[in-house]
Scaffold this motif. Structure first.
Motif, mmCIF file in Angstrom:
data_model
loop_
_atom_site.group_PDB
_atom_site.id
_atom_site.type_symbol
_atom_site.label_atom_id
_atom_site.label_comp_id
_atom_site.label_asym_id
_atom_site.label_seq_id
_atom_site.Cartn_x
_atom_site.Cartn_y
_atom_site.Cartn_z
ATOM 1 N N ALA A 59 3.618 5.228 11.338
ATOM 2 C CA ALA A 59 4.178 5.829 10.070
ATOM 3 C C ALA A 59 3.263 5.997 9.121
ATOM 4 O O ALA A 59 2.680 4.965 8.710
ATOM 5 N N ASN A 60 3.102 7.152 8.399
ATOM 6 C CA ASN A 60 2.322 6.970 6.993
ATOM 7 C C ASN A 60 3.021 7.330 5.974
ATOM 8 O O ASN A 60 3.652 8.439 5.592
ATOM 9 N N ALA A 61 3.368 6.391 5.106
ATOM 10 C CA ALA A 61 4.076 6.199 4.097
ATOM 11 C C ALA A 61 3.581 6.941 2.831
ATOM 12 O O ALA A 61 2.340 7.026 2.583
ATOM 13 N N SER A 62 4.304 7.441 1.732
ATOM 14 C CA SER A 62 3.968 7.996 0.664
ATOM 15 C C SER A 62 4.332 7.080 -0.232
ATOM 16 O O SER A 62 5.042 5.896 -0.182
ATOM 17 N N ALA A 63 4.166 7.310 -1.607
ATOM 18 C CA ALA A 63 4.395 6.531 -2.850
ATOM 19 C C ALA A 63 5.840 6.442 -3.037
ATOM 20 O O ALA A 63 6.245 5.423 -3.476
ATOM 21 N N ASP A 64 6.686 7.377 -2.735
ATOM 22 C CA ASP A 64 8.136 7.229 -2.596
ATOM 23 C C ASP A 64 8.496 6.285 -1.728
ATOM 24 O O ASP A 64 9.453 5.614 -2.049
ATOM 25 N N ASP A 65 8.061 6.321 -0.729
ATOM 26 C CA ASP A 65 8.297 5.182 0.373
ATOM 27 C C ASP A 65 8.163 3.968 -0.118
ATOM 28 O O ASP A 65 8.922 3.091 0.045
ATOM 29 N N MET A 66 6.844 3.740 -0.680
ATOM 30 C CA MET A 66 6.791 2.348 -1.252
ATOM 31 C C MET A 66 7.632 1.802 -2.314
ATOM 32 O O MET A 66 8.103 0.983 -2.493
ATOM 33 N N ASP A 67 7.900 3.008 -3.211
ATOM 34 C CA ASP A 67 8.875 2.882 -4.192
ATOM 35 C C ASP A 67 10.157 2.216 -4.033
ATOM 36 O O ASP A 67 10.836 1.525 -4.245
ATOM 37 N N ALA A 68 10.824 2.945 -2.513
ATOM 38 C CA ALA A 68 12.036 2.684 -1.746
ATOM 39 C C ALA A 68 12.032 1.236 -1.385
ATOM 40 O O ALA A 68 12.946 0.352 -1.585
ATOM 41 N N ALA A 69 10.663 0.804 -1.002
ATOM 42 C CA ALA A 69 10.432 -0.547 -0.520
ATOM 43 C C ALA A 69 10.422 -1.893 -1.516
ATOM 44 O O ALA A 69 11.352 -2.797 -1.252
ATOM 45 N N ILE A 70 9.990 -1.317 -2.655
ATOM 46 C CA ILE A 70 9.983 -2.334 -3.506
ATOM 47 C C ILE A 70 11.400 -2.294 -4.238
ATOM 48 O O ILE A 70 12.114 -3.583 -4.619
ATOM 49 N N ALA A 71 12.139 -1.429 -4.349
ATOM 50 C CA ALA A 71 13.426 -1.388 -4.753
ATOM 51 C C ALA A 71 14.368 -2.046 -4.013
ATOM 52 O O ALA A 71 15.304 -2.868 -4.361
ATOM 53 N N THR A 198 11.585 -12.238 -1.444
ATOM 54 C CA THR A 198 11.637 -11.149 -0.492
ATOM 55 C C THR A 198 10.270 -10.349 -0.576
ATOM 56 O O THR A 198 9.273 -10.651 -1.465
ATOM 57 N N VAL A 199 9.771 -9.536 0.419
ATOM 58 C CA VAL A 199 8.624 -9.144 0.562
ATOM 59 C C VAL A 199 8.327 -7.760 0.969
ATOM 60 O O VAL A 199 9.290 -7.202 1.769
ATOM 61 N N VAL A 200 7.120 -7.103 0.539
ATOM 62 C CA VAL A 200 6.885 -5.812 0.872
ATOM 63 C C VAL A 200 5.499 -6.030 1.504
ATOM 64 O O VAL A 200 4.476 -6.352 0.768
ATOM 65 N N LEU A 201 5.262 -5.790 2.695
ATOM 66 C CA LEU A 201 4.311 -5.931 3.297
ATOM 67 C C LEU A 201 3.248 -4.460 3.465
ATOM 68 O O LEU A 201 3.939 -3.586 4.046
ATOM 69 N N LYS A 202 2.086 -4.454 2.942
ATOM 70 C CA LYS A 202 1.305 -3.304 2.972
ATOM 71 C C LYS A 202 0.125 -3.837 3.884
ATOM 72 O O LYS A 202 -0.863 -4.398 3.378
ATOM 73 N N GLU A 238 -3.848 3.506 -2.418
ATOM 74 C CA GLU A 238 -3.152 3.731 -3.661
ATOM 75 C C GLU A 238 -1.710 3.282 -3.707
ATOM 76 O O GLU A 238 -1.404 2.672 -4.710
ATOM 77 N N LEU A 239 -1.293 2.935 -2.224
ATOM 78 C CA LEU A 239 -0.067 2.275 -2.015
ATOM 79 C C LEU A 239 -0.155 0.558 -2.548
ATOM 80 O O LEU A 239 0.791 0.137 -3.001
ATOM 81 N N LEU A 243 1.747 -1.622 -5.566
ATOM 82 C CA LEU A 243 2.354 -2.883 -5.544
ATOM 83 C C LEU A 243 1.657 -3.675 -6.665
ATOM 84 O O LEU A 243 2.674 -4.820 -7.342
ATOM 85 N N CYS A 244 0.618 -3.654 -6.937
ATOM 86 C CA CYS A 244 -0.081 -4.442 -8.003
ATOM 87 C C CYS A 244 0.169 -4.071 -9.614
ATOM 88 O O CYS A 244 0.424 -4.967 -10.479
ATOM 89 N N THR A 245 0.705 -2.841 -9.749
ATOM 90 C CA THR A 245 1.218 -2.416 -11.165
ATOM 91 C C THR A 245 2.545 -2.378 -11.277
ATOM 92 O O THR A 245 3.174 -2.401 -12.428
ATOM 93 N N ASP A 246 3.412 -2.218 -10.500
ATOM 94 C CA ASP A 246 4.940 -2.057 -10.361
ATOM 95 C C ASP A 246 5.483 -3.332 -11.115
ATOM 96 O O ASP A 246 5.235 -4.512 -10.425
ATOM 97 N N PRO A 247 6.249 -3.455 -12.028
ATOM 98 C CA PRO A 247 6.774 -4.529 -12.752
ATOM 99 C C PRO A 247 7.958 -5.070 -11.696
ATOM 100 O O PRO A 247 8.145 -6.346 -12.198
ATOM 101 N N ARG A 248 8.309 -4.286 -10.851
ATOM 102 C CA ARG A 248 9.418 -5.012 -10.162
ATOM 103 C C ARG A 248 9.090 -6.299 -9.415
ATOM 104 O O ARG A 248 9.453 -6.956 -8.492
#
Length: 507
Positions: A59-71, A198-202, A238-239, A243-248
């Motif tokens: 699966a090839n994620a987008s920035a929106d997918d990463m945003d949902a994972a961080i949320a 909690t973890v978001v793994l890239k 860029e995903l 992760l590096c810049t998102d304040p969450r």
């Protein structure tokens, strides 16, 4: 040595015959908020580096997918009891370990096919070892002293009882490379979850399946709450920056090149988040003049050929007594000549393929550079004869260069070893330390005092003595200088994911 036909026959059934229940149609999914789902950007090809053939898709994620994972990770940390229930966290980690062990042969096939990892290594650090290590972190979650009493005092005349308590940092952004994907993924997932994060793994796009199948098993076979573990595979680098810049995201745990590590650190600074970095290495294998030279050189040659030299802590500079230089070169050459690269599915293969054509070309360019710098190729030097497919390169020994050469200073990440002469123990220490890196090392000798002097003086995060192995779940791993910041594994690695809170109450 295996043939291309042998490799093709063993790789094909993984996906086309539905041999894997983890990848029944040869395509993996994202794990976001407890659900397995496709990537918004479609899929990308997974390639077997031993055959150069496409063996499936991820699966090839987008920035929106990463945003949902961080949320999802943020919500799970902020609104559930996950961070406050170490017994439940230990339960889930043991469930994950047991479920992974129940799929061990499928995981082995996937790991060999996707990573090009020699089968022999999947019984250790490429698969079975890191899975078993999850049990160590489960135990640690239950046994760790979360509260430390500081006793009574009377600051400003007020009788007070003080203590400290350790708490989870929060959301972890884990960015991992392709060379030892299970070991590095679990070295982040295990302690982070045990600590209550909690973890978001890239994971790296070269090895998405090794992460994605863990996400699938976690979703289907464990009690991990939604959002606690998220796995986002993508070709878009860029995903990782997201992760590096998102304040969450509260902490970024990155393993990879030193150059990328600098970028990660700079990006994370904008939100002042914690950063763990495990970066490059150019580790020295020091042979003292009282050592078993033949045995030491055989070990050095074997080590650099293992997994085609694709390990940050592999010793790639062999530092030997000048008066025995020719003997050392001959002994190492003999060992490396017997380690021809071959089919990683065969149980006796030590040196498999490099991960990609890009990486093979990079390694070849360094070998060519060594010759242009005046070095001599003692053995190896290019693609193995008769292997038209697969990103293989021969274990290569280079002599005739000193420690200032580029091939002695820069991380190559391939089966390339440079032999450098030294003029005594202190000179060997100087050579070892004459590097921007400080990740690992090895010393061989007979005199315990001289060995200890080397161990005390070489500025690295780990050191082996006479073949001693430091790798274990309870041993902290990390480097000095440009090799990184912080430690992974052991109690020290666990505590990277904790904050300290001081509490004072009136007596």
């Amino acid at each position: 040595m295996s043939t291309t036909a042998d490799q093709h026959r063993s790789a094909t059934p993984l996906v086309t015959d539905g041999a894997s229940s983890l990848l029944p149609d040869g395509t993996s999914s994202l794990l976001v908020d407890g659900e397995l789902r496709p990537g918004a950007n479609g899929t990308f090809a997974v390639v077997d580096p031993a055959t150069e053939e496409v063996i499936g898709h991820a699966a090839n994620a987008s920035a929106d997918d990463m945003d949902a994972a961080i949320a999802a990770a943020r919500t799970a940390f902020d609104t559930t009891s996950w961070s406050r229930d170490p017994a439940f966290r230990a339960h889930c980690l043991r469930q994950l370990r047991d479920a992974l062990q129940g799929h061990i042969e499928e995981l082995r096939d996937i790991t060999i096919a996707e990573v090009g990892a020699p089968k022999m290594l999947t019984s250790g650090p490429q698969l079975e070892g890191p899975i078993a290590d999850l049990g160590y972190f489960a135990d640690l979650a239950e046994s760790y002293s979360w509260r430390t009493e500081l006793g009574d005092a009377s600051p400003m005349g007020i009788p007070t009882t003080r203590y400290t308590q350790r708490e989870a940092v929060g959301v972890v952004g884990a960015i991992t490379p392709w060379n030892f994907p299970h070991q590095i993924n679990f070295a982040k997932i295990g302690p982070a979850l045990a600590a209550g994060c909690t973890v978001v793994l890239k994971p790296a796009p070269d090895t998405p399946w090794c992460a994605a199948v863990v996400g699938a098993i976690a979703a289907r076979e464990t009690d991990l709450p939604p959002g606690v573990l998220n796995v986002v595979t993508s070709t878009d680098h860029e995903l990782g920056a997201q992760l590096c810049t998102d304040p969450r995201v509260d902490i970024v745990s990155f393993t990879g090149s030193t150059e990328t590590g600098r970028t990660v650190m700079a990006s994370a600074a904008s939100t002042l988040k914690k950063v763990f970095l495990e970066l490059g290495g150019k580790s020295a294998f020091i042979v003292l003049d009282d050592a078993d030279l033949q045995g030491a050189c055989a070990m050095a040659g074997f080590a650099v050929a293992t997994h085609a030299g694709q390990g940050c802590a592999i010793t790639t500079r062999l530092v030997v007594p000048r008066e025995r230089y020719d003997e050392a070169v001959a002994a190492t050459r003999d060992t490396m000549a017997g380690l021809a690269p071959g089919d990683p599915r065969r149980s006796r293969t030590v040196c498999g393929p490099l991960i990609s054509e890009r990486q093979r070309d990079r390694v070849q360019s360094y070998i060519d550079l060594a010759v242009s710098e005046g070095g001599t190729i003692e053995v190896g030097g290019g693609r193995p004869a008769g292997q038209e497919k697969g990103w293989f390169i021969e274990p290569t020994l280079i002599s005739g260069l000193d420690n200032t050469s580029r091939v002695a200073q820069e991380e190559i990440f391939g089966p390339v070893l440079v032999v450098i002469p030294h003029d005594g123990d202190d000179d060997a220490i100087r050579i070892a330390n004459e590097s921007t890196y400080g990740l690992s090392g090895m010393v061989y000798g007979s005199d315990p005092g001289r060995i200890q002097h080397v161990v005390d003086s070489v500025r690295t995060g780990t050191m082996g003595v006479n073949g001693g192995i430091w790798y274990s779940a309870d041993v902290p791993f990390g480097g000095y200088k440009a090799s990184g910041i912080g430690r992974e594994m052991g109690v020290a690695g666990f505590e990277e994911y904790l904050e300290t809170k001081a509490v004072a109450t009136p007596k």
